[in-house]
Write a protein that holds these residues in place. Structure first.
Motif, PDB file in Angstrom:
ATOM      1  N   LEU A   1       0.875  -1.115  -0.084  1.00 43.62           N
ATOM      2  CA  LEU A   1      -0.061   0.032   0.082  1.00 43.62           C
ATOM      3  C   LEU A   1       0.906   1.157   0.030  1.00 43.62           C
ATOM      4  O   LEU A   1       0.449   2.077  -0.564  1.00 43.62           O
ATOM      5  N   ALA A   2       2.063   1.207   0.575  1.00 41.03           N
ATOM      6  CA  ALA A   2       2.887   2.356   0.731  1.00 41.03           C
ATOM      7  C   ALA A   2       3.831   2.499  -0.439  1.00 41.03           C
ATOM      8  O   ALA A   2       4.630   3.316  -0.598  1.00 41.03           O
ATOM      9  N   GLY A   3       3.548   1.454  -1.470  1.00 38.21           N
ATOM     10  CA  GLY A   3       4.173   1.692  -2.541  1.00 38.21           C
ATOM     11  C   GLY A   3       5.865   1.069  -2.372  1.00 38.21           C
ATOM     12  O   GLY A   3       6.822   1.492  -3.321  1.00 38.21           O
ATOM     13  N   LEU A   4       6.161   0.408  -1.478  1.00 38.79           N
ATOM     14  CA  LEU A   4       7.436   0.065  -1.374  1.00 38.79           C
ATOM     15  C   LEU A   4       7.466  -1.387  -0.845  1.00 38.79           C
ATOM     16  O   LEU A   4       7.279  -1.822   0.298  1.00 38.79           O
ATOM     17  N   PRO A   5       7.562  -2.356  -1.740  1.00 41.24           N
ATOM     18  CA  PRO A   5       7.427  -3.694  -1.697  1.00 41.24           C
ATOM     19  C   PRO A   5       8.751  -4.171  -0.571  1.00 41.24           C
ATOM     20  O   PRO A   5       9.552  -3.436  -0.291  1.00 41.24           O
ATOM     21  N   PRO A   6       8.118  -5.057   0.349  1.00 40.75           N
ATOM     22  CA  PRO A   6       8.934  -5.427   1.516  1.00 40.75           C
ATOM     23  C   PRO A   6      10.470  -5.949   1.010  1.00 40.75           C
ATOM     24  O   PRO A   6      10.472  -6.626   0.135  1.00 40.75           O
ATOM     25  N   ALA A   7      11.426  -5.313   1.676  1.00 43.69           N
ATOM     26  CA  ALA A   7      12.776  -5.889   1.200  1.00 43.69           C
ATOM     27  C   ALA A   7      12.916  -7.364   1.942  1.00 43.69           C
ATOM     28  O   ALA A   7      12.201  -7.924   2.631  1.00 43.69           O
ATOM     29  N   PRO A   8      13.569  -8.203   1.331  1.00 41.66           N
ATOM     30  CA  PRO A   8      13.904  -9.541   1.385  1.00 41.66           C
ATOM     31  C   PRO A   8      14.468  -9.683   2.788  1.00 41.66           C
ATOM     32  O   PRO A   8      15.374  -8.797   3.274  1.00 41.66           O
ATOM     33  N   PRO A   9      14.210 -10.752   3.461  1.00 44.50           N
ATOM     34  CA  PRO A   9      15.010 -10.978   4.804  1.00 44.50           C
ATOM     35  C   PRO A   9      16.282 -11.033   4.745  1.00 44.50           C
ATOM     36  O   PRO A   9      16.992 -11.513   3.634  1.00 44.50           O
ATOM     37  N   PRO A  10      17.051 -10.762   5.756  1.00 46.74           N
ATOM     38  CA  PRO A  10      18.459 -10.577   5.407  1.00 46.74           C
ATOM     39  C   PRO A  10      19.250 -11.853   5.750  1.00 46.74           C
ATOM     40  O   PRO A  10      20.193 -12.183   4.943  1.00 46.74           O
ATOM     41  N   GLY A  11      18.548 -12.815   6.226  1.00 50.29           N
ATOM     42  CA  GLY A  11      18.871 -14.155   6.335  1.00 50.29           C
ATOM     43  C   GLY A  11      17.755 -15.150   6.542  1.00 50.29           C
ATOM     44  O   GLY A  11      16.642 -14.895   6.903  1.00 50.29           O
ATOM     45  N   PRO A  12      18.313 -16.577   6.586  1.00 51.71           N
ATOM     46  CA  PRO A  12      17.121 -17.598   6.902  1.00 51.71           C
ATOM     47  C   PRO A  12      16.519 -17.466   8.319  1.00 51.71           C
ATOM     48  O   PRO A  12      17.387 -17.040   9.101  1.00 51.71           O
TER      49      PRO A  12
END
Length: 286
Positions: A90-101
């Motif tokens: 909604l904010a136009g910022l797709p979530p960043a991938p997690p840094p690690g497993p």
């Protein structure tokens, strides 16, 4: 961010705010609360942003929030992973991938493991670390609770741990196939988490310590075939042949591996015996 999207964002924030009680976040309820849930200023306080800015977000009058503000709102409103991703969209910022497993196992999955008394079950991280297990899995494989997390990694155990009593990886019949599959999965995980120091460190350790892993890694294969059946050579009960079923937990990048024996088979009796004796060693003198 257009007006319609800003309104969607504001509506979503209001709906999440309304479902949280002050007691949920350690705030006093007070006696003059006219609406359910938290007040705007309370959410702003929990998110470390100004009440004025938060009010503008709900009123669709603010510019799009930064990733930092979104992360603080996720914590303040106690959003689930799905809700977090929706907020970012909604904010136009797709979530960043997690840094690690992820090593965090949902409680519902832990409960599931313990509701399978006739099956041995483990949860594996993206790097094949055993991060949850039930008692029968500990009896069939080993007592993971007695090991530091580093030694619970099945890839490290496969390629770098000396064989025990001439047996590789609990004496499983498909040890070589497992080695190939785990290397393929680790390569895919390394691509998903390119900046995670633990993933990179594990790969470097395996490359330095195992010629077999180095050969498999150099092949650049990332596909695998599922293992439907395997046999364990157990020091107490002998041969145990089990069927393997794998359930993917996509949002955590984890796998539940469930081992079951055919009904009425000697292996089923062996698992029943293991469920009774647990992890105690009966193959050595007391």
């Amino acid at each position: 961010m257009d007006r319609r999207v800003r309104e969607e964002l504001g509506d979503f924030l209001r709906s999440r705010r309304a479902r949280i009680t002050p007691a949920d976040v350690g705030l006093p309820a007070g006696t003059r609360r006219r609406t359910p849930g938290l007040r705007r200023e309370e959410v702003a306080q929990l998110a470390f942003i100004s009440p004025e800015y938060y009010a503008r977000l709900e009123q669709a009058r603010a510019p799009h929030p930064s990733r930092e503000v979104l992360a603080q709102l996720v914590r303040a409103l106690r959003l689930t992973d799905v809700e977090r991703d929706h907020l970012h969209q909604l904010a136009g910022l797709p979530p960043a991938p997690p840094p690690g497993p992820s090593r965090e196992v949902r409680q519902s999955i832990v409960d599931l493991l313990h509701r399978l008394p006739e099956a041995a079950a483990v949860v594996l991280s993206a790097t094949y670390e055993v991060i949850a297990w039930n008692p029968l899995a500990a009896a069939l494989m080993e007592d993971f609770s007695a090991l530091p997390p580093r030694e619970r990694n099945l890839i490290r155990r496969t390629f770098l741990t000396p064989y025990r009593h001439g047996r590789r990886l609990y004496g499983v019949s498909d040890a070589e196939e497992f080695a190939r599959t785990s290397a393929q999965h680790l390569r895919a995980a390394a691509a998903r988490y390119p900046h995670d120091p633990e993933v990179n460190g594990l790969v470097e350790e395996l490359l330095a310590g195992s010629d077999e892993f180095a050969r498999l890694w150099a092949a650049h294969d990332v596909t695998d075939r599922p293992t439907l059946c395997k046999t364990f050579e157990h020091p107490l009960v002998g041969t145990v042949t089990v069927r393997c079923d794998v359930l993917d937990i996509a949002d955590r990048d984890q796998r539940v591996v469930i081992y079951t024996a055919a009904p009425g088979s000697p292996s089923e009796e062996a698992l029943r015996l293991l469920s009774v004796v647990g992890t105690q060693r009966m193959d050595v003198p007391g």
